[in-house]
Design a protein around this motif. Sequence first.
Motif, short mmCIF file in Angstrom:
data_model
loop_
_atom_site.label_atom_id
_atom_site.label_comp_id
_atom_site.label_asym_id
_atom_site.label_seq_id
_atom_site.Cartn_x
_atom_site.Cartn_y
_atom_site.Cartn_z
N ILE A 297 0.83 -1.20 0.00
CA ILE A 297 0.00 0.00 0.00
C ILE A 297 0.87 1.25 0.00
O ILE A 297 0.57 2.24 -0.69
CB ILE A 297 -0.96 -0.02 1.20
CG1 ILE A 297 -2.00 -1.13 1.03
CG2 ILE A 297 -1.65 1.33 1.38
CD1 ILE A 297 -2.93 -1.30 2.22
N ALA A 298 1.97 1.23 0.76
CA ALA A 298 2.87 2.39 0.81
C ALA A 298 3.45 2.71 -0.56
O ALA A 298 3.57 3.87 -0.95
CB ALA A 298 3.98 2.14 1.82
N SER A 299 3.80 1.67 -1.31
CA SER A 299 4.37 1.88 -2.65
C SER A 299 3.31 2.42 -3.62
O SER A 299 3.63 3.16 -4.55
CB SER A 299 4.97 0.58 -3.18
OG SER A 299 3.97 -0.41 -3.36
N ALA A 300 2.04 2.05 -3.39
CA ALA A 300 0.97 2.51 -4.28
C ALA A 300 0.46 3.90 -3.89
O ALA A 300 -0.25 4.55 -4.67
CB ALA A 300 -0.19 1.52 -4.24
N ARG A 301 0.82 4.37 -2.69
CA ARG A 301 0.26 5.60 -2.14
C ARG A 301 0.39 6.81 -3.07
O ARG A 301 -0.60 7.54 -3.25
CB ARG A 301 0.94 5.90 -0.80
CG ARG A 301 0.44 7.13 -0.09
CD ARG A 301 1.30 7.41 1.15
NE ARG A 301 0.81 8.53 1.95
CZ ARG A 301 1.48 9.09 2.93
NH1 ARG A 301 2.68 8.63 3.26
NH2 ARG A 301 0.97 10.10 3.61
N VAL A 311 -2.11 2.24 7.29
CA VAL A 311 -2.82 1.00 7.00
C VAL A 311 -3.46 0.52 8.30
O VAL A 311 -2.85 0.59 9.36
CB VAL A 311 -1.86 -0.08 6.45
CG1 VAL A 311 -2.61 -1.39 6.19
CG2 VAL A 311 -1.19 0.40 5.17
N VAL A 312 -4.70 0.04 8.23
CA VAL A 312 -5.43 -0.43 9.39
C VAL A 312 -5.46 -1.95 9.40
O VAL A 312 -5.84 -2.57 8.40
CB VAL A 312 -6.87 0.12 9.43
CG1 VAL A 312 -7.65 -0.48 10.60
CG2 VAL A 312 -6.85 1.63 9.53
N LYS A 338 0.84 3.77 10.93
CA LYS A 338 0.94 5.06 10.26
C LYS A 338 2.20 5.16 9.41
O LYS A 338 3.23 4.54 9.70
CB LYS A 338 0.93 6.19 11.29
CG LYS A 338 -0.29 6.18 12.23
CD LYS A 338 -1.60 6.36 11.48
CE LYS A 338 -1.83 7.78 11.06
NZ LYS A 338 -2.17 8.69 12.15
N PHE A 339 2.12 5.99 8.37
CA PHE A 339 3.27 6.24 7.52
C PHE A 339 4.21 7.23 8.23
O PHE A 339 3.79 7.99 9.11
CB PHE A 339 2.83 6.83 6.19
CG PHE A 339 2.05 5.87 5.34
CD1 PHE A 339 2.52 4.59 5.11
CD2 PHE A 339 0.85 6.24 4.77
CE1 PHE A 339 1.80 3.69 4.33
CE2 PHE A 339 0.12 5.37 3.98
CZ PHE A 339 0.60 4.08 3.76
#
Length: 729
Positions: A297-301, A311-312, A338-339
Amino acid sequence: MDDPADLTEAEAANELMRLARTIRKHNRLYHAEDAPEITDQEYDALVRRNEVLEAAFPQLVRPDSPSKGVGHEVAASPLSKVTHAVRMMSLDNAFDAEEVGEWVARVRRFLDLDADAPIAFTAEDKIDGLSLSLRYEDGELVRAATRGDGQVGEDVTPNVAHIADIPAKLNGDAPDVFEIRGEVYMERAAFADLNTRLMDEARAAAEAKGEDFDPAKVRQFANPRNAAAGSLRQKDASVTAKRPLRFWAHGWGEASEVPGKTQHEVIRAIEAFGLPVSPLFAQVEGLDALIAHYEKIASARPDLPYEIDGVVYKVDRLDWQDRLGFVAKAPRWALAHKFPAERAETTLEAIDIQVGRTGKLTPVGRLAPVLVGGVTVTNVTLHNRDEIARLGVRVGDRVVIQRAGDVIPQVVENLTREVEREPFVFPDHCPDCGSEAVAEEGEVDVRCTGGLICPAQRLERLKHFVSRGALDIEGLGEKTIAQFIEHGWLTGPVDILRLHEKRTDILALDGWQEKSVDNLLAAIEDKRTPDAARLLFGLGIRHVGAVTARDLLKGLGDIRKLPAKAAEFHAYRTENPQGADEKVSPFNARMLEAVRRIYEVQADGIGTAVGHALADFFHEDHNRQVWDALIGPEPGAGEVDPPVYEVETVASPVAGKTVVFTGKLETMSRDEAKAQAERLGAKAAGSVSAKTDLLVAGPGAGSKLKKAEELGIEVIDEAGWAEIVSKAS
């Protein structure tokens, strides 16, 4: 930022006090006013610091601790209030993989699972939006409400009718009652288009009137979250209709029947009912899979059309969620990963000093505007004079700022501290009234000593006195108070109770009619017999928050006892100064014992800081004069007549009692048992003493059982405890 291990108790207590006030302020700005002054990362950093200090100094956890609350109470609003059938909670945060691993381990311990037992989770991106609850009955949407403070939100049902993602009727065979919860948000492109449109509309309006157009006066939204919140919380639903809002679901509240046995099954059922869910929602197993999905998800952010801040994770099995339950404001079965915080460079253009309600002088840095994580930042808190000295900041310095949560940004580095510049001199007098500004022993905060003669404090103190948590006088808002102060009618709390003498003068002011004046005076008159705890809280005594005020009065019963008790404690500390062999701190055990004895209270949240604050308050002549005019030594002697305070009780067999668990618990973990006790209003202690009321003993109970028997304490087994729980629930 100091390591907790390097702090004294006094320093830690002072920092916790500052954090509670700062976080409370930013909760109000974010949740109630949709006008945050700091970023999500900055807010998270404040909350995180509070958690770290509370873990290091558990004896200093404040009754008004941010760790005990969710959101913020609904501010004055044209929208109707809604009480949630099931409380809308917040989430605990993690900031790295190690903390996520610790959370997974805690879940495993709480559920008493073997180290190799599989645990399934769900994981989804955490969108930066406004929490919303949608209540469907017989498949029809009947109400939509914002989260508010978790208990009470705002009714926005007409507004959500204009959000295409929210169906008026659910597909398929939905439960009779089903509350679907999720986030209202605005996509990045739509946010940019909205701000452009607002600018164009303002320009066109100015041209139509033949006026000069000033872009600086156009109110634009700072970020997509604010735009979504401001657009949804409109009295006029036609305004919402023009705003491109979206929604997706991530949970549920009250339900006559839950359509699944796992989080994954219920979310997919919600999706089948016609509500969108996150396209990145997934079911995974184990810690490694959680971290892998976080990284995905971080890479797609950067390429997502909407803003996310983490992310939860949620435990998938619903029966396990039920067992894990909740802490003060968050479920044990969920976590927000959290990021990392975002940073940027800018120039410190000025340092202003603001004087707060309690007289605290707070330095605020004015920055050359800089974009950090999608938010334009122009102000930064510099906390206090020690922080300025630590950073060595001066006007003109290049600084690195960090957004560490949705709160005020912070300076993390001074890039030009070696450049020769005039140092910033922190004032030793109040910039508003000229009174001396000093720091108490053991404190870093500098405070104005002017009290109610200080213009800055006068307005804030009177606002606090009439606020919702204090006397709650309807119709006496900030503008009215400021207007009355300007005319010389309000110099202190007592003058509010005497405003009936100014009725003719008020009627002569623009905007006031007989009905509005009489309504205001009636609202004031209605507070002639106020709740004693609200009155005490409203006086703004340092360290005496709403919960502390109630705890004090639970012990004393009558608020009129306070001046004498404060004088007794003042005399005690004068006659019993700390010895040379004692730690020089107001938080030593001897003083704490005196506070508890003299003020007749044993509440954990009341320590020596409260005792000293009360003694200092009543030692000042002008404070005693205000107190005597308000309350007087006996009923009927002052402007108000607060009743004797009565202790509230909880409907539970063990409410108010101290319970200890020992031995092997076979149907639950020790943490789960303690959580049950706390939910029933009992205190779960770790050791047996004369104050223990009940011992729950499982197989293998040893010394605790023996001591309980020696002390004549009631002892029951696990089955007996289960019976108590069942009767209370």
